[in-house]
Design a protein around this motif. Structure first.
Motif, PDB file in Angstrom:
ATOM      1  N   GLY A 137      57.942  10.115  41.281  1.00 11.51           N
ATOM      2  CA  GLY A 137      58.390   9.775  39.933  1.00 11.51           C
ATOM      3  C   GLY A 137      59.571  10.629  39.501  1.00 11.51           C
ATOM      4  O   GLY A 137      59.422  11.826  39.270  1.00 11.51           O
ATOM      5  N   PHE A 138      60.741  10.042  39.403  1.00 11.57           N
ATOM      6  CA  PHE A 138      61.908  10.724  38.825  1.00 11.57           C
ATOM      7  C   PHE A 138      62.989   9.683  38.539  1.00 11.57           C
ATOM      8  O   PHE A 138      63.009   8.613  39.140  1.00 11.57           O
ATOM      9  N   GLU A 139      63.847  10.020  37.603  1.00 16.86           N
ATOM     10  CA  GLU A 139      65.016   9.201  37.318  1.00 16.86           C
ATOM     11  C   GLU A 139      66.180   9.757  38.116  1.00 16.86           C
ATOM     12  O   GLU A 139      66.568  10.924  37.902  1.00 16.86           O
ATOM     13  N   PRO A 140      66.800   8.975  39.004  1.00 18.09           N
ATOM     14  CA  PRO A 140      67.925   9.500  39.783  1.00 18.09           C
ATOM     15  C   PRO A 140      69.002  10.145  38.905  1.00 18.09           C
ATOM     16  O   PRO A 140      69.595  11.152  39.298  1.00 18.09           O
ATOM     17  N   SER A 141      69.201   9.623  37.737  1.00 16.08           N
ATOM     18  CA  SER A 141      70.284  10.145  36.887  1.00 16.08           C
ATOM     19  C   SER A 141      69.910  11.447  36.176  1.00 16.08           C
ATOM     20  O   SER A 141      70.702  11.968  35.390  1.00 16.08           O
ATOM     21  N   ARG A 142      68.694  11.981  36.445  1.00 16.79           N
ATOM     22  CA  ARG A 142      68.315  13.233  35.795  1.00 16.79           C
ATOM     23  C   ARG A 142      68.151  14.375  36.791  1.00 16.79           C
ATOM     24  O   ARG A 142      67.861  15.511  36.390  1.00 16.79           O
ATOM     25  N   VAL A 143      68.321  14.100  38.071  1.00 22.14           N
ATOM     26  CA  VAL A 143      68.006  15.096  39.100  1.00 22.14           C
ATOM     27  C   VAL A 143      69.103  16.157  39.233  1.00 22.14           C
ATOM     28  O   VAL A 143      70.291  15.836  39.303  1.00 22.14           O
ATOM     29  N   ASP A 144      68.679  17.431  39.258  1.00 18.82           N
ATOM     30  CA  ASP A 144      69.597  18.542  39.547  1.00 18.82           C
ATOM     31  C   ASP A 144      69.269  19.121  40.926  1.00 18.82           C
ATOM     32  O   ASP A 144      68.109  19.227  41.284  1.00 18.82           O
ATOM     33  N   VAL A 145      70.293  19.520  41.650  1.00 16.44           N
ATOM     34  CA  VAL A 145      70.087  20.155  42.959  1.00 16.44           C
ATOM     35  C   VAL A 145      70.941  21.411  43.052  1.00 16.44           C
ATOM     36  O   VAL A 145      72.162  21.351  42.827  1.00 16.44           O
ATOM     37  N   SER A 146      70.280  22.536  43.368  1.00 14.20           N
ATOM     38  CA  SER A 146      71.008  23.800  43.547  1.00 14.20           C
ATOM     39  C   SER A 146      70.869  24.287  44.986  1.00 14.20           C
ATOM     40  O   SER A 146      69.822  24.145  45.594  1.00 14.20           O
ATOM     41  N   PHE A 147      71.941  24.858  45.512  1.00 18.18           N
ATOM     42  CA  PHE A 147      71.930  25.550  46.801  1.00 18.18           C
ATOM     43  C   PHE A 147      72.203  27.020  46.521  1.00 18.18           C
ATOM     44  O   PHE A 147      73.266  27.351  45.967  1.00 18.18           O
ATOM     45  N   ASN A 148      71.263  27.871  46.912  1.00 18.02           N
ATOM     46  CA  ASN A 148      71.426  29.319  46.713  1.00 18.02           C
ATOM     47  C   ASN A 148      71.939  29.640  45.310  1.00 18.02           C
ATOM     48  O   ASN A 148      72.849  30.451  45.132  1.00 18.02           O
ATOM     49  N   GLY A 149      71.345  28.963  44.311  1.00 16.89           N
ATOM     50  CA  GLY A 149      71.624  29.311  42.924  1.00 16.89           C
ATOM     51  C   GLY A 149      72.805  28.587  42.291  1.00 16.89           C
ATOM     52  O   GLY A 149      73.053  28.743  41.096  1.00 16.89           O
ATOM     53  N   VAL A 150      73.527  27.801  43.069  1.00 15.61           N
ATOM     54  CA  VAL A 150      74.678  27.074  42.518  1.00 15.61           C
ATOM     55  C   VAL A 150      74.288  25.601  42.319  1.00 15.61           C
ATOM     56  O   VAL A 150      73.888  24.931  43.277  1.00 15.61           O
ATOM     57  N   MET A 151      74.394  25.105  41.090  1.00 12.92           N
ATOM     58  CA  MET A 151      73.950  23.745  40.806  1.00 12.92           C
ATOM     59  C   MET A 151      75.042  22.747  41.174  1.00 12.92           C
ATOM     60  O   MET A 151      75.928  22.423  40.388  1.00 12.92           O
ATOM     61  N   LEU A 152      74.947  22.230  42.406  1.00 14.69           N
ATOM     62  CA  LEU A 152      75.989  21.346  42.935  1.00 14.69           C
ATOM     63  C   LEU A 152      75.854  19.932  42.412  1.00 14.69           C
ATOM     64  O   LEU A 152      76.821  19.168  42.403  1.00 14.69           O
ATOM     65  N   CYS A 153      74.631  19.564  42.023  1.00 13.94           N
ATOM     66  CA  CYS A 153      74.386  18.223  41.497  1.00 13.94           C
ATOM     67  C   CYS A 153      73.670  18.381  40.174  1.00 13.94           C
ATOM     68  O   CYS A 153      72.633  19.029  40.089  1.00 13.94           O
TER      69      CYS A 153
END
Lengths: 383, 383
Positions: free
Chosen positions: A315-331
């Motif tokens: 369950g998630f809305e694709p338009s609300r997802v955040d993704v971070s790599f080693n602390g940097v929020m790339l998405c």
């Protein structure tokens, strides 16, 4: 510091000639009691190996006196004859210890689809019994490794009691266990229910959340032996927490030594609607070869994280997802976030945080990158 | 011999400057009719790209006049702005062709998470429209490739009619489509229902049964355009069979050119209780990195086939399963069969037959081996 750290245990590791290299390949761990309480978790693979079939029966009464483990041959897909070999191995050790055959568990790891050389196994058992010692834990840990580059052990020191563990496994690390043999000992006095519940809970949050290469083995076994030699009966929650710590410690050693890996990757899925959803998302990312190749190339490729997640029903809305790599929020919100150039993937440790913004549950899954050396080891090593 | 082989189609491929190499990267295919019947299948990835969202709406009325395709950028995870870019691209082409915006489909492939350089896209569309020609099919096919080593086209010649196709894709080939763009044209006169049913049936037994690396893309699109220029209305079964042949032909070209692969592997699961069971087993094997590494190493490792199958819920008795590699039955009744040394895995083509002895259904899944070059390409290429 190993399975012989807790009182009441002896162990040995010998070279029985199963490995062509002549390195140690057979281990015995004996629980001298006074209790012989035991619990175990095994692979759920339907092609489980003969020693798994044997040991599952042996531990059914929550009691084990000893374990015999060998590397250099998995005794898997060997039919009735292979099952007979596991039974004979258990019988041979049981006879020398003066215990019942069904108080002896058997663990094997190595090539699938070949019979074990039983003459070498039995001679090895004889030699190991002679060598049994309260300082034999490291020898035993050394005798069970295959493509591992080093033995894995861990100890938890309680107040007047301890837990010791050893593990092997360097590939086929996957959800629901792996080509992994683990023996954990404690001198606590446990009821059968305590042992079973604590082991199940601990493996669920440790070994079952490693996914090195998505492949489930036929031989995975995690055994817990309690001697009661400390005379202490633990608080169940305290013991479970300590056992989980040992399992996580051993699990991370397995991942850190995974075949050919150059990164240890922690995938932390947060704000999920359920723990199950968090796990499903984490596992889909851990299973993506494209993602794992990108990490090998030090490329913080968040698009491959999203494309993996997008195949799940979590369950998630694709338009609300955040993704971070080693602390940097790339998405951020399913779209381009901060600059990729801000991410440094040169350290071995890499953490990807996925925020689903769908609830308050979370889960962590661990995996490795996919490297040239992984391919080389698994193209050349027949298992 | 391509999408312009059937009558009623013009195409062009130009270098719009999207690829840093200066190679062709933008294609247009126009259906001059008299019919503009269309059908399409898209990725089921929840993070589908902007052009997929646009094209799904465009084809909803079963009608397309033209398609514009670009490599060099996927326009995925680019949010509302990216959707606006796809709409603007369609509008720009529609205007020049004098058709409705919603009769133009848009397909994009390349890096995820970057906006397209719209000035280059629009200039490229202008140039492509000028170059449209009944001989432009190969130019279009060349303009849509990314890491592909060559363009992929196929033609089926019927009696007075034909089907032409072009495809790109060399990684992320997975069940339920891939990073795959396919345009198929025919000069048959089809009803919307005929087009949709034939395309669905054909992709199900072709593109949906390729699993090169288990990764599902955000941009997969398969479009079918029918011009009716032959004046012939086909028998539905005959057309579906021909379309399936084209899809299989293109699918195998994709697999044969999959990133870094050295073997094309056919996994044929027979005597299953259901087609679904056969597919589940075939896909579990195709998804095993250990199995794929073994094939790269020319190692007929049947243990890795069994350990993959053993994770599924398909109906079979482990003790009845037979596994053959290139005609040699290495596993018989779940146990050791004929000698591994009899298997020659040096040819590129490799066939694994799994006999479940559980029924009379079957399915074929195709995959590739896992090689150094796969890792290299996917560690270095950011997608």
């Amino acid at each position: 510091m190993s399975v012989t750290t807790p009182r009441g245990f002896r162990a040995a590791g010998v070279a029985a000639g199963l490995k062509s290299t002549g390195k140690p390949d057979l281990a015995v761990v004996v629980n001298d009691g006074p209790d012989q309480t035991a619990a175990a978790v095994f692979t759920s693979n339907r092609f489980c190996a003969a020693p798994v079939i044997w040991s599952r029966r042996a531990v059914a009464d929550h009691r084990l006196h000893a374990v015999v483990l060998n590397s250099g041959g998995a005794n898997a897909c060997t039919g009735e004859a292979g099952l007979g070999d596991s039974a004979e191995t258990a019988h041979h050790l049981a006879e020398q210890l003066g215990v019942d055959d069904h108080d002896v568990a058997v663990c094997s790891t190595g090539l699938i689809g070949e019979r074990l050389p039983m003459d070498k196994i039995l001679t090895g058992v004889d030699e190991a019994v002679v060598g049994l010692s309260g300082e034999g834990g490291m020898d035993a840990a050394n005798a069970i490794i295959t493509t591992d580059t080093h033995a894995k052990t861990a100890v938890f020191q309680g107040d007047g009691w301890s837990i010791g563990g050893m593990a092997k496994g360097a590939g086929m690390l996957a959800p629901q266990l792996a080509t992994m043999l683990v023996v954990i000992t404690t001198d606590l006095s446990l009821t059968a229910d305590q042992a079973r519940a604590a082991l199940t809970a601990s493996t669920e949050v440790s070994f079952n959340r490693l996914d090195s290469d998505g492949c489930m083995s036929t031989n995975d076994s995690v055994l817990l032996l309690a001697s009661g030699a400390s005379g202490i009966t633990p608080d169940t929650d305290e013991f479970t927490a300590a056992l989980a710590e040992i399992c996580l410690n051993l699990g991370h050693q397995l991942l850190g030594d995974a075949e050919g890996s150059s990164h240890d990757i922690t995938i932390h899925v947060v704000n999920a609607a359920s723990e199950r959803d968090a796990l499903v998302v984490g596992r889909s990312i851990a299973a993506s070869n494209l993602f794992k190749c990108a990490i090998f190339g030090n490329d913080p490729n968040w698009g491959r994280v999203l494309s993996s997640m997008g195949t799940t029903d979590a369950g998630f809305e694709p338009s609300r997802v955040d993704v971070s790599f080693n602390g940097v929020m790339l998405c951020r919100g399913g779209e381009i976030g901060d600059d990729r150039a801000l991410v440094d993937l040169s350290p071995r440790e890499c953490t990807v945080v996925v925020d689903l913004h769908a609830g308050s549950e979370q889960a962590i899954v661990w995996t490795n990158d996919l490297t040239y050396d992984y391919v080389r080891e698994n193209a050349e090593y027949s298992s």
